[in-house]
Enzyme design. Structure first.
Site, PDB file in Angstrom:
ATOM      1  CG  PHE A  14      36.805  36.939  33.844  1.00 38.49           C
ATOM      2  CD1 PHE A  14      36.380  36.702  32.544  1.00 38.49           C
ATOM      3  CD2 PHE A  14      35.839  37.151  34.821  1.00 38.49           C
ATOM      4  CE1 PHE A  14      35.026  36.664  32.222  1.00 38.49           C
ATOM      5  CE2 PHE A  14      34.483  37.121  34.510  1.00 38.49           C
ATOM      6  CZ  PHE A  14      34.083  36.868  33.206  1.00 38.49           C
ATOM      7  CG  ASP A  52      37.883  42.061  40.248  1.00 36.37           C
ATOM      8  OD1 ASP A  52      37.250  41.553  41.185  1.00 36.37           O
ATOM      9  OD2 ASP A  52      37.524  41.970  39.048  1.00 36.37           O
ATOM     10  CE  LYS A  54      32.936  35.585  40.812  1.00 37.87           C
ATOM     11  NZ  LYS A  54      32.029  35.096  39.791  1.00 37.87           N
TER      12      LYS A  54
HETATM   13  C1  LIG Z   1      37.608  38.636  39.381  1.00 36.96           C
HETATM   14  C2  LIG Z   1      36.220  38.811  38.812  1.00 36.96           C
HETATM   15  N1  LIG Z   1      35.773  40.044  38.545  1.00 36.96           N
HETATM   16  C3  LIG Z   1      34.540  40.245  38.051  1.00 36.96           C
HETATM   17  C4  LIG Z   1      33.697  39.189  37.791  1.00 36.96           C
HETATM   18  C5  LIG Z   1      32.326  39.458  37.211  1.00 36.96           C
HETATM   19  O1  LIG Z   1      31.333  39.203  38.144  1.00 36.96           O
HETATM   20  P1  LIG Z   1      29.808  39.026  37.665  1.00 36.96           P
HETATM   21  O2  LIG Z   1      29.742  37.724  36.916  1.00 36.96           O
HETATM   22  O3  LIG Z   1      29.012  38.997  38.948  1.00 36.96           O
HETATM   23  O4  LIG Z   1      29.484  40.196  36.807  1.00 36.96           O
HETATM   24  C6  LIG Z   1      34.126  37.897  38.053  1.00 36.96           C
HETATM   25  C7  LIG Z   1      33.255  36.734  37.760  1.00 36.96           C
HETATM   26  O5  LIG Z   1      33.663  35.618  37.624  1.00 36.96           O
HETATM   27  C8  LIG Z   1      35.421  37.691  38.574  1.00 36.96           C
HETATM   28  O6  LIG Z   1      35.890  36.478  38.828  1.00 36.96           O
END
Ligand SMILES: Cc1ncc(COP(=O)(O)O)c(C=O)c1O
Length: 410
Positions: free
Chosen positions: A141, A226, A255
């Site tokens: 994700f 990530d 976040k």
């Molecule tokens: C590992 C990871 N990458 C990217 C994202 C995407 O972040 P955003 O919702 O701020 O676009 C998330 C969101 O849950 C995430 O957990």
């Protein structure tokens, strides 16, 4: 008539149904606790999917935001402002690297990483034009843009949103042989979550991150980590990659970088990588704005103390000890690291959603920490719950959350 029901109804009536929220309407919050519009208190065991690592309304973060609100909030990147350079420097130093590029949401930071990796591949590695490939993991994700869902393996994230962006190869998470086989001369990057959050807090086999690092180094491929959900203290280290002493070529952050106040994301990398971008090639009106940078600086300085990483380690050990005792008593599995747990509810007992609804109900006893409070958590993939409380949670509060869970499962 309570205040909650009409507000739930209004939101359902006027909003696209891209979420299925629990029927709680939050009015106030502090630390690890929230209060709803009917005065009920809940221990927040989701913490905005780790955007609230420092708890709700941390005083140092509020103070940084307030002070900045009194001065200047937005300039656009057409001009510099006095928080921009310091934020980039302080975050680069936290990441022990050269350059930072601030954005807003996590998805934008992931998009930034993909663009930078592709351009690096063409200009530095020498991949033929339009041929760049990026290796990603199944069950990933990384956000919701069309490019990002193009390499999702979750049908609900992907279906009906094509045509998709090409250039991604998907291999099993934790499978180094498959990753090795997927890498060729066109491969510019490997993009992984060091722990997969949305998939259910999936911790890869020991040695996986080290193996990914070695594969990337051996094949002149960028390792993009990530750490949007796993980073900034959540797992007991500043970054989840630290657990294997692995340094990726790029950290992707989001976040908690915004302190639960404003959306702040960023990528951080060495200058030979992030330095490939030229004016006009990438940007964002709000990325790196003064308010975001002021809050981001306060976040970095909280992380520099190491206090939150320690708390995540200590309280996480307590949480995992208690949760482990529930395996076989309503739970079939517990995974995670630090203050981050994915727990699988025995599907014969109830769904994850039912468990979350029952956890919300006020605790029957009057213990000081709980005094008729509920617990907020979020389900994923049917029977899994993610627990990611703010890192300010106390031992009593961890005990309370697990006691509530045990009684819901009984
Ligand atoms: C590992 C990871 N990458 C990217 C994202 C995407 O972040 P955003 O919702 O701020 O676009 C998330 C969101 O849950 C995430 O957990």
């Amino acid at each position: 008539m309570n205040n909650t029901d009409p507000m739930v109804h209004e939101a359902e009536h006027w909003t696209a149904h891209n979420y299925h929220p629990l029927p709680v309407v939050i009015a106030e919050a502090e630390g690890a606790w929230v209060t709803d519009v009917d005065g009920r208190r809940y221990l927040d065991c989701l913490a905005g999917y780790s955007a609230l690592n420092f708890g709700h309304r941390h005083p140092a973060l509020l103070e940084a935001a307030r002070a900045q609100l009194e001065r200047v909030t937005l300039t656009s990147r057409a001009f510099l402002h006095d928080q921009f350079g310091p934020f980039c420097r302080e975050l680069a130093q936290l990441c022990r690297t050269d350059l930072v590029l601030p954005m807003n949401t996590g998805a934008e930071a992931v998009e930034t990483a993909i663009k930078v990796a592709r351009k690096w591949g063409y200009r530095v590695k020498g991949v033929p034009a339009e041929q760049a490939s990026i290796v990603v993991a199944a069950d990933n994700f990384h956000g919701r843009t069309v490019t990002i869902v193009s390499f999702s393996t979750d049908p609900s994230a992907k279906e009906d949103f094509g045509p998709y962006t090409p250039g991604f190869r998907i291999v099993g998470y934790g499978d180094l042989d498959a990753m090795r086989a997927a890498i060729d001369d066109t491969t510019v990057a490997v993009l992984i979550e060091p722990i997969q959050g949305e998939a259910g807090v999936i911790v890869p086999p020991a040695g996986y991150l080290t193996g990914v690092r070695a594969l990337c180094t051996d094949n002149d491929v960028l390792m993009l980590a990530d750490e949007i959900q796993s980073g900034l203290g959540r797992t007991g280290d500043t970054f989840a990659c630290d657990h294997e002493n692995v340094v990726p070529d790029m950290y992707i952050l989001g976040k908690a970088l915004g302190g639960g106040i404003v959306p702040v994301s960023a990528v951080a990398a060495r200058s030979e990588i992030l330095g490939v971008l030229r004016p006009g090639e990438h940007g964002s009106t709000f990325g790196g704005n003064p308010l975001a940078c002021a809050v981001g600086r306060a976040v970095v300085s909280l992380l520099q103390t190491g206090e939150f990483q320690h708390r995540a380690k200590d309280m996480g050990a307590l949480l995992h000890k208690h949760l482990g005792e529930l395996v076989g008593h309503g739970l079939t599995d517990v995974r995670g690291r630090g203050l981050w747990a994915g727990i699988d509810i025995d599907p014969a007992r109830m769904t994850g959603r039912e468990a979350c609804e029952r956890l919300m109900a006020p605790a029957p006893d009057g213990r000081s920490v709980s005094s008729r409070a509920g617990v907020l958590a979020k389900d994923t993939h049917g029977s899994t719950l993610r627990l990611a409380p703010p890192l300010v949670i106390t031992a009593d509060e961890v005990d309370f959350a697990v006691e509530r869970l045990a009684s819901v499962l009984a």
